[in-house]
Motif scaffolding. Structure first.
Motif, PDB file in Angstrom:
ATOM      1  N   UNK A  12      38.901  19.635  65.666  1.00  0.00           N
ATOM      2  CA  UNK A  12      38.569  20.756  65.598  1.00  0.00           C
ATOM      3  C   UNK A  12      37.321  21.200  64.997  1.00  0.00           C
ATOM      4  N   UNK A  13      36.436  21.708  65.734  1.00  0.00           N
ATOM      5  CA  UNK A  13      35.037  21.910  65.164  1.00  0.00           C
ATOM      6  C   UNK A  13      34.572  23.354  65.040  1.00  0.00           C
ATOM      7  N   UNK A  18      39.531  25.192  59.805  1.00  0.00           N
ATOM      8  CA  UNK A  18      40.591  24.576  58.939  1.00  0.00           C
ATOM      9  C   UNK A  18      41.776  25.395  59.175  1.00  0.00           C
ATOM     10  N   UNK A  19      41.791  26.490  59.760  1.00  0.00           N
ATOM     11  CA  UNK A  19      42.979  27.447  60.072  1.00  0.00           C
ATOM     12  C   UNK A  19      44.036  26.807  60.960  1.00  0.00           C
ATOM     13  N   UNK A  20      43.212  25.792  61.838  1.00  0.00           N
ATOM     14  CA  UNK A  20      44.141  25.090  62.762  1.00  0.00           C
ATOM     15  C   UNK A  20      44.978  23.923  62.390  1.00  0.00           C
ATOM     16  N   UNK A  21      44.874  23.696  60.751  1.00  0.00           N
ATOM     17  CA  UNK A  21      45.659  22.620  60.328  1.00  0.00           C
ATOM     18  C   UNK A  21      47.317  22.623  60.726  1.00  0.00           C
ATOM     19  N   UNK A  49      44.412  27.256  49.463  1.00  0.00           N
ATOM     20  CA  UNK A  49      44.389  27.928  50.687  1.00  0.00           C
ATOM     21  C   UNK A  49      45.124  26.964  51.571  1.00  0.00           C
ATOM     22  N   UNK A  50      45.088  25.777  51.646  1.00  0.00           N
ATOM     23  CA  UNK A  50      45.549  24.957  52.634  1.00  0.00           C
ATOM     24  C   UNK A  50      47.181  25.131  52.420  1.00  0.00           C
ATOM     25  N   UNK A  55      52.326  26.687  54.178  1.00  0.00           N
ATOM     26  CA  UNK A  55      53.853  27.190  53.852  1.00  0.00           C
ATOM     27  C   UNK A  55      54.128  28.319  54.790  1.00  0.00           C
ATOM     28  N   UNK A  56      53.055  28.884  55.351  1.00  0.00           N
ATOM     29  CA  UNK A  56      53.307  30.158  56.104  1.00  0.00           C
ATOM     30  C   UNK A  56      54.075  29.458  57.599  1.00  0.00           C
ATOM     31  N   UNK A  57      53.562  28.089  57.826  1.00  0.00           N
ATOM     32  CA  UNK A  57      54.025  27.377  58.894  1.00  0.00           C
ATOM     33  C   UNK A  57      55.288  26.563  58.654  1.00  0.00           C
TER      34      UNK A  57
END
Length: 391
Positions: A12-13, A18-21, A49-50, A55-57
């Protein structure tokens, strides 16, 4: 003739990649991550943040934040034990090259045991450890896209090169926004490291058409943007170009090789604790000048890709411009000499035979277009000190 090309399974670039983790973890079919990082990433809030994003997922991520710059066999031990005593199915490596290199070693040792020296080159580590999602926060090492890790054996003051598919991350998340807070010194050192990767991949005896394309693309991005990112860290266009350039340079040398600069650089780091990119910078002008006679057309193409020579320059003039650029760059980016860094001349001289031995043992010097003899390598090291003393 065919060439084997190795890349992460997922990349992912771009800004906010990083939101795609969570999606990346889902694609890898893993649910129990351990974040391996350092204290600075915690202080900057990146770890929180990570964890919040995961956690939201519905994913709970534990954290190991005790990695250190220039990792050693002892510094990774606690992380290995953490993995062995947990039930993790994936590692998230967050930070610069040191946390990512640490995570690579921990992923193998945590699953298969032993000591890191057991896995040093020329052994090829093909075993699959825990899958790694690498999230770099510097534009330099390219570790997120390579099958290498470097760990120092403290007892022998030797940087161990470990190689194999087992060290290749399963996924790389390349988010240049994570580099905006980097200080100028780190920006310079990691940027020159990336430039060295691209140059050495392009001139390496193990080069191939694929690695050539990646190396030249990396140099075209790094050349116009390294100084800009160094002088103004908030320059997002320069940060984005450097991040992509560093990744492409990592892909280039992973699928080709590094060469003499890296071979000679590792002992400097091991014995004098010089950060890897900085020791590369100290060596790059001298080693490049030594190597050019064996591959003048190749180095001239590097000069043109960097933008320091034009297509109308013949190879001789392009290479003269390249050497002058590398020397001027070190001055502009305030690269210290070994003496200025704190090394002592007597210790340096006493260690030269051992440094040469370790450099040759790494295998990297044999990839250089001009392979030095023992006497020539000693002379290169001595000229580095003599040049530094004269500045």
């Amino acid at each position: 003739m065919s060439h084997t090309i190795v890349l992460p399974r997922i990349m992912e670039i771009g800004r906010d990649a990083s939101q795609k983790l969570p999606e990346v973890l889902h694609s890898l079919q893993v649910r129990k991550p351990l974040i391996i990082t350092d204290k600075m990433m915690v202080t900057l809030g990146y770890v929180d943040k990570l964890q919040a994003l995961l956690a939201a997922a519905g994913v709970v991520a534990d954290v190991f934040d005790d990695t250190v710059p220039e990792p050693t066999d002892s510094s990774i031990r606690a992380g290995v034990e953490r993995i062995q005593n947990g039930d993790y199915d994936v590692i998230i490596a967050l930070g610069g090259g040191s946390p990512i290199d640490s995570a690579k070693a921990m992923a193998i040792l945590g699953k298969f045991g032993g000591e890191i020296r057991d896995y040093k080159f020329p052994r090829q580590v093909e075993e699959s450890g825990l899958p790694i999602v690498a999230i770099p926060t510097t534009a330099g090492t390219g570790s997120e896209v390579t099958k290498f890790t470097i760990i120092t054996d403290e007892a022998n003051n030797e940087k161990l090169l470990c190689v194999g598919l087992g060290f290749m991350p399963a996924a790389a998340i390349i988010d240049y926004s994570l580099t905006v807070s980097l200080p100028a010194r780190t920006t310079a050192d990691t940027g020159i490291d990336a430039m060295t990767h691209a140059i050495e991949a392009y001139v390496s005896q193990k080069r191939n058409p694929y690695s050539d394309a990646q190396a030249l693309a990396a140099l075209r991005l790094i050349g116009p943007n390294l100084q800009a990112a160094y002088h103004d860290g908030s320059n997002e266009a320069a940060r984005e170009a450097m991040m992509l350039g560093a990744t492409l340079a990592g892909i280039a040398f992973c699928n080709s090789s590094v060469a003499l600069v890296h071979g000679m650089s590792r002992p400097i780091g091991a014995f004098f604790h010089v950060p890897h990119g900085l020791s590369n910078a100290m060596l790059l002008p001298t080693v490049t000048e030594f190597s050019i006679p064996a591959a003048p057309a190749r180095y001239a193409e590097c000069a043109r890709a960097l933008g320091v020579a034009s297509v109308s320059d013949d190879d001789e003039h392009a290479n003269a411009r390249l050497i002058q650029f590398l020397k001027d760059l070190n001055q502009e980016l305030q690269v210290p000499s070994l003496a200025e860094f704190g090394a002592q001349a007597a210790e340096f001289t006493a260690l030269l035979p051992q440094m040469c031995e370790q450099a040759f043992a790494s295998g990297s010097p044999n990839n250089n277009p001009r392979v030095p003899t023992q006497a020539e390598m000693l002379a290169l090291y001595r000229s580095l000190w003599a040049t530094a003393a004269a500045m």
